[in-house]
Design a protein around this motif. Sequence first.
Motif, PDB file in Angstrom:
ATOM      1  N   ARG A  29     -56.804   3.486  52.090  1.00 37.49           N
ATOM      2  CA  ARG A  29     -55.785   3.706  51.060  1.00 37.49           C
ATOM      3  C   ARG A  29     -56.333   3.337  49.686  1.00 37.49           C
ATOM      4  NH1 ARG A  29     -50.797   3.627  53.941  1.00 37.49           N
ATOM      5  NH2 ARG A  29     -51.356   4.111  56.106  1.00 37.49           N
ATOM      6  N   LYS A  30     -55.781   3.944  48.651  1.00 37.64           N
ATOM      7  CA  LYS A  30     -56.187   3.634  47.276  1.00 37.64           C
ATOM      8  C   LYS A  30     -55.281   2.546  46.722  1.00 37.64           C
ATOM      9  CE  LYS A  30     -58.251   8.127  46.263  1.00 37.64           C
ATOM     10  NZ  LYS A  30     -58.250   9.331  45.397  1.00 37.64           N
ATOM     11  N   ILE A  31     -55.790   1.310  46.810  1.00 37.17           N
ATOM     12  CA  ILE A  31     -55.020   0.134  46.410  1.00 37.17           C
ATOM     13  C   ILE A  31     -55.877  -0.735  45.495  1.00 37.17           C
ATOM     14  CG2 ILE A  31     -53.848  -1.959  47.209  1.00 37.17           C
ATOM     15  CD1 ILE A  31     -53.496  -0.465  49.938  1.00 37.17           C
ATOM     16  N   GLU A  32     -55.311  -1.170  44.380  1.00 38.00           N
ATOM     17  CA  GLU A  32     -55.987  -2.103  43.485  1.00 38.00           C
ATOM     18  C   GLU A  32     -55.092  -3.317  43.266  1.00 38.00           C
ATOM     19  OE1 GLU A  32     -58.980  -1.989  42.591  1.00 38.00           O
ATOM     20  OE2 GLU A  32     -59.591   0.100  42.774  1.00 38.00           O
ATOM     21  N   VAL A  33     -55.740  -4.478  43.110  1.00 42.52           N
ATOM     22  CA  VAL A  33     -55.008  -5.736  42.953  1.00 42.52           C
ATOM     23  C   VAL A  33     -55.517  -6.451  41.705  1.00 42.52           C
ATOM     24  CG1 VAL A  33     -54.432  -7.945  44.011  1.00 42.52           C
ATOM     25  CG2 VAL A  33     -54.727  -5.913  45.452  1.00 42.52           C
ATOM     26  N   ILE A  34     -54.615  -6.867  40.847  1.00 36.34           N
ATOM     27  CA  ILE A  34     -54.977  -7.532  39.597  1.00 36.34           C
ATOM     28  C   ILE A  34     -54.445  -8.962  39.575  1.00 36.34           C
ATOM     29  CG2 ILE A  34     -54.593  -7.574  37.096  1.00 36.34           C
ATOM     30  CD1 ILE A  34     -54.566  -4.557  37.113  1.00 36.34           C
ATOM     31  N   ASP A  35     -55.313  -9.890  39.199  1.00 35.24           N
ATOM     32  CA  ASP A  35     -54.910 -11.262  38.905  1.00 35.24           C
ATOM     33  C   ASP A  35     -54.411 -11.268  37.459  1.00 35.24           C
ATOM     34  OD1 ASP A  35     -54.682 -13.943  38.272  1.00 35.24           O
ATOM     35  OD2 ASP A  35     -56.676 -14.500  38.984  1.00 35.24           O
ATOM     36  N   SER A  36     -53.118 -11.442  37.269  1.00 35.26           N
ATOM     37  CA  SER A  36     -52.542 -11.369  35.918  1.00 35.26           C
ATOM     38  C   SER A  36     -52.971 -12.532  35.029  1.00 35.26           C
ATOM     39  CB  SER A  36     -51.009 -11.345  36.002  1.00 35.26           C
ATOM     40  OG  SER A  36     -50.511 -12.629  36.358  1.00 35.26           O
ATOM     41  N   LYS A  37     -53.446 -13.618  35.659  1.00 30.30           N
ATOM     42  CA  LYS A  37     -53.771 -14.854  34.935  1.00 30.30           C
ATOM     43  C   LYS A  37     -52.564 -15.343  34.152  1.00 30.30           C
ATOM     44  CE  LYS A  37     -58.638 -13.566  34.573  1.00 30.30           C
ATOM     45  NZ  LYS A  37     -59.799 -13.355  33.680  1.00 30.30           N
ATOM     46  N   SER A  38     -51.397 -14.923  34.605  1.00 27.47           N
ATOM     47  CA  SER A  38     -50.141 -15.235  33.931  1.00 27.47           C
ATOM     48  C   SER A  38     -49.105 -15.699  34.936  1.00 27.47           C
ATOM     49  CB  SER A  38     -49.619 -14.005  33.169  1.00 27.47           C
ATOM     50  OG  SER A  38     -50.463 -13.650  32.111  1.00 27.47           O
ATOM     51  N   VAL A  39     -47.935 -16.018  34.417  1.00 24.33           N
ATOM     52  CA  VAL A  39     -46.845 -16.479  35.262  1.00 24.33           C
ATOM     53  C   VAL A  39     -45.533 -16.081  34.593  1.00 24.33           C
ATOM     54  CG1 VAL A  39     -46.599 -18.758  34.176  1.00 24.33           C
ATOM     55  CG2 VAL A  39     -46.069 -18.490  36.616  1.00 24.33           C
ATOM     56  N   THR A  40     -44.480 -16.080  35.328  1.00 23.53           N
ATOM     57  CA  THR A  40     -43.135 -15.725  34.901  1.00 23.53           C
ATOM     58  C   THR A  40     -43.172 -14.459  34.026  1.00 23.53           C
ATOM     59  OG1 THR A  40     -41.033 -16.565  33.968  1.00 23.53           O
ATOM     60  CG2 THR A  40     -43.064 -17.506  33.050  1.00 23.53           C
ATOM     61  N   LEU A  41     -42.486 -14.415  32.905  1.00 22.81           N
ATOM     62  CA  LEU A  41     -42.352 -13.160  32.168  1.00 22.81           C
ATOM     63  C   LEU A  41     -43.635 -12.749  31.443  1.00 22.81           C
ATOM     64  CD1 LEU A  41     -40.248 -11.016  31.835  1.00 22.81           C
ATOM     65  CD2 LEU A  41     -39.278 -12.274  29.896  1.00 22.81           C
ATOM     66  N   GLY A  42     -44.610 -13.651  31.306  1.00 23.36           N
ATOM     67  CA  GLY A  42     -45.920 -13.235  30.814  1.00 23.36           C
ATOM     68  C   GLY A  42     -46.532 -12.247  31.784  1.00 23.36           C
ATOM     69  N   GLN A  43     -46.456 -12.570  33.059  1.00 23.66           N
ATOM     70  CA  GLN A  43     -46.855 -11.651  34.128  1.00 23.66           C
ATOM     71  C   GLN A  43     -45.975 -10.411  34.102  1.00 23.66           C
ATOM     72  OE1 GLN A  43     -46.468 -13.516  37.973  1.00 23.66           O
ATOM     73  NE2 GLN A  43     -46.346 -11.587  39.058  1.00 23.66           N
ATOM     74  N   GLY A  44     -44.688 -10.628  33.884  1.00 20.68           N
ATOM     75  CA  GLY A  44     -43.742  -9.520  33.863  1.00 20.68           C
ATOM     76  C   GLY A  44     -44.055  -8.474  32.810  1.00 20.68           C
ATOM     77  N   LEU A  45     -44.508  -8.910  31.630  1.00 15.99           N
ATOM     78  CA  LEU A  45     -44.856  -7.947  30.580  1.00 15.99           C
ATOM     79  C   LEU A  45     -45.995  -7.047  31.024  1.00 15.99           C
ATOM     80  CD1 LEU A  45     -44.707 -10.040  27.257  1.00 15.99           C
ATOM     81  CD2 LEU A  45     -42.903  -8.689  28.348  1.00 15.99           C
ATOM     82  N   LEU A  46     -46.971  -7.611  31.719  1.00 15.08           N
ATOM     83  CA  LEU A  46     -48.085  -6.806  32.225  1.00 15.08           C
ATOM     84  C   LEU A  46     -47.599  -5.780  33.245  1.00 15.08           C
ATOM     85  CD1 LEU A  46     -50.765  -9.616  32.666  1.00 15.08           C
ATOM     86  CD2 LEU A  46     -50.761  -7.814  30.929  1.00 15.08           C
ATOM     87  N   VAL A  47     -46.664  -6.206  34.073  1.00 13.77           N
ATOM     88  CA  VAL A  47     -46.110  -5.300  35.090  1.00 13.77           C
ATOM     89  C   VAL A  47     -45.372  -4.138  34.411  1.00 13.77           C
ATOM     90  CG1 VAL A  47     -44.506  -5.098  37.034  1.00 13.77           C
ATOM     91  CG2 VAL A  47     -45.905  -7.157  36.776  1.00 13.77           C
ATOM     92  N   ILE A  48     -44.599  -4.454  33.389  1.00 12.13           N
ATOM     93  CA  ILE A  48     -43.869  -3.414  32.657  1.00 12.13           C
ATOM     94  C   ILE A  48     -44.837  -2.435  31.999  1.00 12.13           C
ATOM     95  CG2 ILE A  48     -42.368  -2.981  30.670  1.00 12.13           C
ATOM     96  CD1 ILE A  48     -40.952  -5.663  31.395  1.00 12.13           C
ATOM     97  N   GLU A  49     -45.885  -2.966  31.390  1.00 16.17           N
ATOM     98  CA  GLU A  49     -46.890  -2.095  30.757  1.00 16.17           C
ATOM     99  C   GLU A  49     -47.546  -1.178  31.792  1.00 16.17           C
ATOM    100  OE1 GLU A  49     -47.241  -1.641  27.701  1.00 16.17           O
ATOM    101  OE2 GLU A  49     -47.137  -3.473  26.510  1.00 16.17           O
ATOM    102  N   ALA A  50     -47.860  -1.739  32.962  1.00 17.83           N
ATOM    103  CA  ALA A  50     -48.457  -0.928  34.029  1.00 17.83           C
ATOM    104  C   ALA A  50     -47.493   0.151  34.495  1.00 17.83           C
ATOM    105  CB  ALA A  50     -48.852  -1.828  35.205  1.00 17.83           C
ATOM    106  N   ALA A  51     -46.225  -0.214  34.636  1.00 21.27           N
ATOM    107  CA  ALA A  51     -45.221   0.740  35.110  1.00 21.27           C
ATOM    108  C   ALA A  51     -44.999   1.860  34.097  1.00 21.27           C
ATOM    109  CB  ALA A  51     -43.914   0.007  35.391  1.00 21.27           C
TER     110      ALA A  51
END
Length: 279
Positions: free
Chosen positions: A107-129
């Motif tokens: 399968r084509k799967i990639e995993v990223i260590d955000s080096k973040s937590v809570t909504l700092g991580q959340g902002l990265l997720v939103i940008e990716a989405a």
Amino acid sequence: MVRIVTDSVADLPKEYIEKYDITVVPLDVIIEGKTYKDGIDISTDVIYEKIKNGVLPKTSQVTPHDFVEVFDRLSKDGDEVLAVLISSKLSGTYNSALMAKNEMKDRKIEVIDSKSVTLGQGLLVIEAAKMAKDGKSLGEIKEKIEEKAEKIEHLIIFDTLEYVYKGGRISKVQYMLSNVLNLKIIMTLKNGELIVKDKVRGRKKAIKWIIDYINSNNLDLNNKLVGINHANDEEYLKELKSASTERFSPSETVVSHVGCAVATYSGLSAVGIYFERED
């Protein structure tokens, strides 16, 4: 199509999860020997009540098995998957996802260590989405989010570091140096680890410290995606949001309440602001 996955530590508002079709995998929350799924069969109200009564909840990382199930469901019809997860310095969740990926080499799967937590991580997720919704490739999204992960600023005000310390997320030295009555502790993340930035007396001075820090470091929040969230203190969130919007005009402000996993460490009052630095 690229499907975006994160864990419940990202503290994403429900409307963003639904708008961008983000899959959130819950961490486990353990209270007096019983295990619950963060945000599914337990609420933050229960966490705060337990803390008030002297019971300290614990958290447990997402397991490889949980990720295998999620990755399989999302990719079985040919879709690709990108998981943006809590800092590997704060949880084993990232490593669990890597193990799951390695079990699914077809399968084509990639995993990223955000080096973040809570909504700092959340902002990265939103940008990716957003990138996924715009039709960007898995490689393009991964490259951009890994670049942004190096620039996410966390400025979080805690009433106490007692629960962060008891949860094993900071050293005893950091805790002891910050354990002074009536001081607000301002924390950030450096290389994915929580560190104490400063200590000030009183909540108004703590908010002023944040605004002064942003100004003195020439950090421009205008026309940017900014996150603001709180733990059990909506009034404090309003004060921080008001102070920041008086000075800056973000293009979009994501407002949220921390989930159960983060509440376990935040205690009964905390507020934070998150954004991407230019440098």
